[in-house]
Design a protein around this motif. Structure first.
Motif, PDB file in Angstrom:
ATOM      1  N   VAL A   1      -5.085 -43.547  48.147  1.00 31.43           N
ATOM      2  CA  VAL A   1      -6.362 -43.674  48.858  1.00 31.43           C
ATOM      3  C   VAL A   1      -6.887 -45.099  48.729  1.00 31.43           C
ATOM      4  O   VAL A   1      -7.100 -45.597  47.615  1.00 31.43           O
ATOM      5  CB  VAL A   1      -7.411 -42.687  48.290  1.00 31.43           C
ATOM      6  CG1 VAL A   1      -8.673 -42.704  49.146  1.00 31.43           C
ATOM      7  CG2 VAL A   1      -6.835 -41.274  48.202  1.00 31.43           C
ATOM      8  N   ARG A   2      -7.106 -45.739  49.865  1.00 32.22           N
ATOM      9  CA  ARG A   2      -7.705 -47.067  49.822  1.00 32.22           C
ATOM     10  C   ARG A   2      -9.206 -46.933  49.543  1.00 32.22           C
ATOM     11  O   ARG A   2      -9.847 -45.935  49.913  1.00 32.22           O
ATOM     12  CB  ARG A   2      -7.504 -47.802  51.150  1.00 32.22           C
ATOM     13  CG  ARG A   2      -7.993 -49.252  51.082  1.00 32.22           C
ATOM     14  CD  ARG A   2      -7.986 -49.913  52.447  1.00 32.22           C
ATOM     15  NE  ARG A   2      -8.537 -51.271  52.359  1.00 32.22           N
ATOM     16  CZ  ARG A   2      -8.846 -52.027  53.395  1.00 32.22           C
ATOM     17  NH1 ARG A   2      -8.675 -51.564  54.627  1.00 32.22           N
ATOM     18  NH2 ARG A   2      -9.341 -53.233  53.225  1.00 32.22           N
ATOM     19  N   HIS A   3      -9.793 -47.944  48.927  1.00 35.95           N
ATOM     20  CA  HIS A   3     -11.227 -47.951  48.644  1.00 35.95           C
ATOM     21  C   HIS A   3     -12.054 -47.999  49.933  1.00 35.95           C
ATOM     22  O   HIS A   3     -11.548 -48.313  51.015  1.00 35.95           O
ATOM     23  CB  HIS A   3     -11.588 -49.157  47.769  1.00 35.95           C
ATOM     24  CG  HIS A   3     -11.226 -50.469  48.395  1.00 35.95           C
ATOM     25  ND1 HIS A   3     -11.940 -51.041  49.419  1.00 35.95           N
ATOM     26  CD2 HIS A   3     -10.209 -51.326  48.133  1.00 35.95           C
ATOM     27  CE1 HIS A   3     -11.407 -52.185  49.773  1.00 35.95           C
ATOM     28  NE2 HIS A   3     -10.335 -52.384  49.008  1.00 35.95           N
ATOM     29  N   GLY A   4     -13.346 -47.700  49.806  1.00 40.00           N
ATOM     30  CA  GLY A   4     -14.256 -47.788  50.940  1.00 40.00           C
ATOM     31  C   GLY A   4     -14.637 -49.222  51.250  1.00 40.00           C
ATOM     32  O   GLY A   4     -14.186 -50.161  50.573  1.00 40.00           O
ATOM     33  N   GLU A   5     -15.466 -49.381  52.281  1.00 38.47           N
ATOM     34  CA  GLU A   5     -15.866 -50.735  52.680  1.00 38.47           C
ATOM     35  C   GLU A   5     -16.480 -51.458  51.483  1.00 38.47           C
ATOM     36  O   GLU A   5     -17.441 -50.978  50.881  1.00 38.47           O
ATOM     37  CB  GLU A   5     -16.874 -50.667  53.813  1.00 38.47           C
ATOM     38  CG  GLU A   5     -17.313 -52.050  54.279  1.00 38.47           C
ATOM     39  CD  GLU A   5     -18.448 -51.997  55.293  1.00 38.47           C
ATOM     40  OE1 GLU A   5     -18.176 -52.194  56.481  1.00 38.47           O
ATOM     41  OE2 GLU A   5     -19.611 -51.751  54.874  1.00 38.47           O
ATOM     42  N   PRO A   6     -15.963 -52.657  51.157  1.00 42.55           N
ATOM     43  CA  PRO A   6     -16.424 -53.348  49.958  1.00 42.55           C
ATOM     44  C   PRO A   6     -17.286 -54.574  50.247  1.00 42.55           C
ATOM     45  O   PRO A   6     -17.279 -55.122  51.352  1.00 42.55           O
ATOM     46  CB  PRO A   6     -15.111 -53.812  49.332  1.00 42.55           C
ATOM     47  CG  PRO A   6     -14.303 -54.199  50.537  1.00 42.55           C
ATOM     48  CD  PRO A   6     -14.688 -53.243  51.651  1.00 42.55           C
ATOM     49  N   ASP A   7     -17.996 -55.001  49.233  1.00 34.80           N
ATOM     50  CA  ASP A   7     -18.526 -56.354  49.157  1.00 34.80           C
ATOM     51  C   ASP A   7     -17.582 -57.068  48.203  1.00 34.80           C
ATOM     52  O   ASP A   7     -17.648 -56.880  46.987  1.00 34.80           O
ATOM     53  CB  ASP A   7     -19.961 -56.344  48.615  1.00 34.80           C
ATOM     54  CG  ASP A   7     -20.552 -57.751  48.489  1.00 34.80           C
ATOM     55  OD1 ASP A   7     -19.770 -58.731  48.435  1.00 34.80           O
ATOM     56  OD2 ASP A   7     -21.784 -57.869  48.434  1.00 34.80           O
TER      57      ASP A   7
END
Length: 235
Positions: free
Chosen positions: A6-12
């Motif tokens: 699972v890739r991470h969610g939208e990041p800063d």
């Protein structure tokens, strides 16, 4: 065994945390992981991956297990191709990875491909492959000459929260896809879910089989936008 990557969610990226949109995506994929009845949750040591795993851990009552080797690929993926400016191999126009015969490169020869050959991706992939095979051996599958000997029939569902370059490099190794073809033809979006099956075959050997790649159904189910990585492409 089923392995959920699972890739991470939208990041800063500047703070290595999730944005508000990223947290919403993490809640959605957390429900997906809960519905899948995942048995164990692993995570990259990086903040954006650990935060993305939190809703799933909360819903399932599981603690995330940190795998240090699953951090995002760093400077090894930088290349000066084609303009002399150092950039990620992901920012090189994908046609370069296919043209002038590159499309026919073998798995080993893929590291000589235009652009990739000016980076240290071979070192990065070898690190991921070595540690990934050790990880799989801990789960009951030992790599032997391109297949995996079943040390124990693992019927668990395993989720690993990680990163796109890392995931593509590991999937390249697991499925023996030449790296230039992986980079030219496959992408993973925020909270995209990839599922690999390690079937417990009666002859005692298995090999990973991709059941889905970067699935976003959980976002659609929660009526969230289906925009790919803020690129104004609705999937």
């Amino acid at each position: 065994m089923l392995l959920y990557i699972v890739r991470h969610g939208e990041p800063d990226y500047t703070t290595d945390t999730l944005t508000e949109r990223g947290w919403t995506q993490a809640e959605a994929v957390g429900k997906r992981i809960y519905d899948a009845k995942i048995d164990r949750i692993f995570s990259s040591p990086m903040g954006r991956a650990k935060q993305t795993a939190e809703p799933a851990c909360r819903l399932l009552g599981l603690e995330k297990e940190i795998e240090e080797w699953t951090h995002e690929i760093g400077d090894e993926r930088l290349t000066p191709f084609p303009d002399g400016v150092m950039k990620s191999v992901s920012f090189v126009q994908n046609t370069y990875y296919r043209e002038n015969g590159n499309i026919n490169l073998s798995y080993e020869d893929a590291f000589t491909c235009t652009g990739i050959n000016q980076s240290q991706m071979k070192d990065a992939v070898e690190f991921i492959a070595k540690n990934g095979d050790e990880f799989l051996e801990r789960l009951g599958y030992k790599e032997e000459n391109g297949v995996y000997k079943i040390l124990r029939n693992n019927e668990e569902k395993i989720a690993l929260f990680c990163h796109t370059a890392f995931a593509r490099a590991w999937i390249s190794h697991l499925l023996h896809i030449p790296l230039n073809i992986m980079w030219a033809g496959f992408q993973i979006t925020h909270t995209g879910v990839t599922v690999l099956e390690f079937k417990n075959n009666p002859n005692g050997y298995t090999a990973p089989c991709c059941l889905c790649l970067s699935d976003m159904g959980h976002l659609y189910k929660e009526n969230l936008d289906m925009i790919y990585d803020n690129q104004n492409i609705t999937l």
